[in-house]
Scaffold this motif. Structure first.
Motif, PDB file in Angstrom:
ATOM      1  N   ALA A 261      -3.741 -22.690  10.779  1.00 48.29           N
ATOM      2  CA  ALA A 261      -4.267 -24.021  11.019  1.00 48.29           C
ATOM      3  C   ALA A 261      -3.158 -24.896  11.591  1.00 48.29           C
ATOM      4  CB  ALA A 261      -4.803 -24.618   9.727  1.00 48.29           C
ATOM      5  N   PRO A 262      -3.517 -25.970  12.291  1.00 48.18           N
ATOM      6  CA  PRO A 262      -2.499 -26.853  12.863  1.00 48.18           C
ATOM      7  C   PRO A 262      -1.521 -27.361  11.807  1.00 48.18           C
ATOM      8  CG  PRO A 262      -4.640 -27.387  13.758  1.00 48.18           C
ATOM      9  CD  PRO A 262      -4.878 -26.406  12.647  1.00 48.18           C
ATOM     10  N   GLY A 263      -0.238 -27.235  12.088  1.00 48.88           N
ATOM     11  CA  GLY A 263       0.784 -27.721  11.188  1.00 48.88           C
ATOM     12  C   GLY A 263       1.048 -26.854   9.979  1.00 48.88           C
ATOM     13  N   LYS A 264       0.388 -25.712   9.897  1.00 50.23           N
ATOM     14  CA  LYS A 264       0.556 -24.832   8.757  1.00 50.23           C
ATOM     15  C   LYS A 264       1.052 -23.460   9.202  1.00 50.23           C
ATOM     16  CE  LYS A 264      -2.937 -26.965   5.779  1.00 50.23           C
ATOM     17  NZ  LYS A 264      -4.132 -26.700   4.924  1.00 50.23           N
ATOM     18  N   GLU A 265       1.610 -22.725   8.264  1.00 52.85           N
ATOM     19  CA  GLU A 265       2.066 -21.376   8.540  1.00 52.85           C
ATOM     20  C   GLU A 265       0.888 -20.416   8.585  1.00 52.85           C
ATOM     21  OE1 GLU A 265       6.509 -21.616   6.478  1.00 52.85           O
ATOM     22  OE2 GLU A 265       4.997 -20.257   5.678  1.00 52.85           O
ATOM     23  N   ARG A 266       1.077 -19.328   9.303  1.00 54.81           N
ATOM     24  CA  ARG A 266       0.057 -18.302   9.341  1.00 54.81           C
ATOM     25  C   ARG A 266      -0.103 -17.682   7.957  1.00 54.81           C
ATOM     26  NH1 ARG A 266       0.213 -14.027  14.209  1.00 54.81           N
ATOM     27  NH2 ARG A 266       0.186 -16.075  15.245  1.00 54.81           N
ATOM     28  N   GLU A 267      -1.343 -17.466   7.554  1.00 56.68           N
ATOM     29  CA  GLU A 267      -1.611 -16.908   6.246  1.00 56.68           C
ATOM     30  C   GLU A 267      -2.545 -15.711   6.346  1.00 56.68           C
ATOM     31  OE1 GLU A 267      -3.858 -19.297   3.516  1.00 56.68           O
ATOM     32  OE2 GLU A 267      -5.174 -20.092   5.079  1.00 56.68           O
ATOM     33  N   LEU A 268      -2.388 -14.811   5.408  1.00 54.11           N
ATOM     34  CA  LEU A 268      -3.274 -13.663   5.318  1.00 54.11           C
ATOM     35  C   LEU A 268      -4.598 -14.101   4.718  1.00 54.11           C
ATOM     36  CD1 LEU A 268      -3.794 -10.569   5.448  1.00 54.11           C
ATOM     37  CD2 LEU A 268      -2.813 -10.447   3.147  1.00 54.11           C
ATOM     38  N   VAL A 269      -5.683 -13.801   5.409  1.00 49.77           N
ATOM     39  CA  VAL A 269      -7.016 -14.136   4.943  1.00 49.77           C
ATOM     40  C   VAL A 269      -7.627 -12.974   4.182  1.00 49.77           C
ATOM     41  CG1 VAL A 269      -9.358 -14.787   5.637  1.00 49.77           C
ATOM     42  CG2 VAL A 269      -7.379 -15.758   6.831  1.00 49.77           C
ATOM     43  N   SER A 270      -7.553 -11.792   4.770  1.00 47.76           N
ATOM     44  CA  SER A 270      -8.169 -10.616   4.182  1.00 47.76           C
ATOM     45  C   SER A 270      -7.568  -9.368   4.798  1.00 47.76           C
ATOM     46  CB  SER A 270      -9.687 -10.645   4.417  1.00 47.76           C
ATOM     47  OG  SER A 270     -10.325  -9.536   3.822  1.00 47.76           O
ATOM     48  N   SER A 271      -7.557  -8.297   4.041  1.00 53.88           N
ATOM     49  CA  SER A 271      -7.081  -7.021   4.548  1.00 53.88           C
ATOM     50  C   SER A 271      -8.003  -5.908   4.093  1.00 53.88           C
ATOM     51  CB  SER A 271      -5.647  -6.738   4.091  1.00 53.88           C
ATOM     52  OG  SER A 271      -5.591  -6.528   2.694  1.00 53.88           O
ATOM     53  N   ILE A 272      -7.971  -4.817   4.832  1.00 57.19           N
ATOM     54  CA  ILE A 272      -8.738  -3.635   4.467  1.00 57.19           C
ATOM     55  C   ILE A 272      -7.899  -2.416   4.802  1.00 57.19           C
ATOM     56  CG2 ILE A 272      -9.962  -3.684   6.694  1.00 57.19           C
ATOM     57  CD1 ILE A 272     -12.401  -2.496   5.141  1.00 57.19           C
ATOM     58  N   SER A 273      -7.711  -1.561   3.830  1.00 60.43           N
ATOM     59  CA  SER A 273      -6.854  -0.407   4.003  1.00 60.43           C
ATOM     60  C   SER A 273      -7.591   0.725   4.699  1.00 60.43           C
ATOM     61  CB  SER A 273      -6.335   0.067   2.646  1.00 60.43           C
ATOM     62  OG  SER A 273      -7.347   0.748   1.935  1.00 60.43           O
ATOM     63  N   MET A 274      -6.857   1.787   4.985  1.00 65.86           N
ATOM     64  CA  MET A 274      -7.478   2.948   5.610  1.00 65.86           C
ATOM     65  C   MET A 274      -8.489   3.608   4.688  1.00 65.86           C
ATOM     66  SD  MET A 274      -4.314   5.692   5.515  1.00 65.86           S
ATOM     67  CE  MET A 274      -5.338   7.002   6.174  1.00 65.86           C
ATOM     68  N   THR A 275      -8.374   3.368   3.394  1.00 66.80           N
ATOM     69  CA  THR A 275      -9.345   3.866   2.431  1.00 66.80           C
ATOM     70  C   THR A 275     -10.410   2.826   2.086  1.00 66.80           C
ATOM     71  OG1 THR A 275      -7.931   3.248   0.562  1.00 66.80           O
ATOM     72  CG2 THR A 275      -7.683   5.472   1.446  1.00 66.80           C
ATOM     73  N   ARG A 276     -10.380   1.704   2.770  1.00 65.05           N
ATOM     74  CA  ARG A 276     -11.354   0.619   2.650  1.00 65.05           C
ATOM     75  C   ARG A 276     -11.224  -0.207   1.383  1.00 65.05           C
ATOM     76  NH1 ARG A 276     -14.124   4.186   6.064  1.00 65.05           N
ATOM     77  NH2 ARG A 276     -15.090   3.128   7.844  1.00 65.05           N
ATOM     78  N   SER A 277     -10.076  -0.163   0.744  1.00 64.22           N
ATOM     79  CA  SER A 277      -9.818  -1.147  -0.297  1.00 64.22           C
ATOM     80  C   SER A 277      -9.540  -2.486   0.381  1.00 64.22           C
ATOM     81  CB  SER A 277      -8.655  -0.733  -1.184  1.00 64.22           C
ATOM     82  OG  SER A 277      -7.451  -0.632  -0.442  1.00 64.22           O
ATOM     83  N   THR A 278      -9.925  -3.573  -0.257  1.00 61.69           N
ATOM     84  CA  THR A 278      -9.860  -4.882   0.381  1.00 61.69           C
ATOM     85  C   THR A 278      -9.122  -5.896  -0.467  1.00 61.69           C
ATOM     86  OG1 THR A 278     -12.005  -5.527  -0.546  1.00 61.69           O
ATOM     87  CG2 THR A 278     -12.005  -4.502   1.635  1.00 61.69           C
TER      88      THR A 278
END
Length: 119
Positions: free
Chosen positions: A40-57
């Motif tokens: 977002a403007p003026g903010k650092e990049r943040e992780l929203v969501s991830s999904i592994s190769m085994t589909r854990s999230t």
């Protein structure tokens, strides 16, 4: 050359929904962890969501219960379903592939797609 291309961004009103897609070219998604980040403007990049190769999230606390990450390895596609959008979700959303131990923590990044949520 590896390319990640995001699509599906746009402008919506608060409470609305969007589905983002990330298409990989020159890469096979199946052995890689995948993720969505936002900045977002003026903010650092943040992780929203991830999904592994085994589909854990994983999900950031701010989006739990509202966003869903998924992947289609056969089509080399990554998705982010966003529901009940809030104005604070406004940001540029980036997909990333293939986790690494050093910053920026993924080897490959897309150029981003703008999501704007209005009140």
């Amino acid at each position: 050359q590896v390319q990640l291309v995001e699509s599906g961004g746009g402008s919506v009103q608060a409470g609305g929904s969007l589905k983002l897609s990330c298409a990989g070219a020159g890469i096979t998604f199946s052995p890689c962890g995948l993720a969505w980040h936002r900045q977002a403007p003026g903010k650092e990049r943040e992780l929203v969501s991830s999904i592994s190769m085994t589909r854990s999230t994983t999900y950031a606390d701010s989006v739990k219960g509202r966003f869903t990450i998924s992947r289609d390895n056969a089509k080399n596609l990554l998705y982010l379903e966003m529901n009940s959008l809030k104005t604070e979700d406004t940001a540029v959303y980036y997909c990333a592939a293939c986790i690494r131990g050093q910053a920026p923590f993924y080897y490959y990044w897309g150029q981003g797609t703008q999501v704007t949520v209005s009140s």
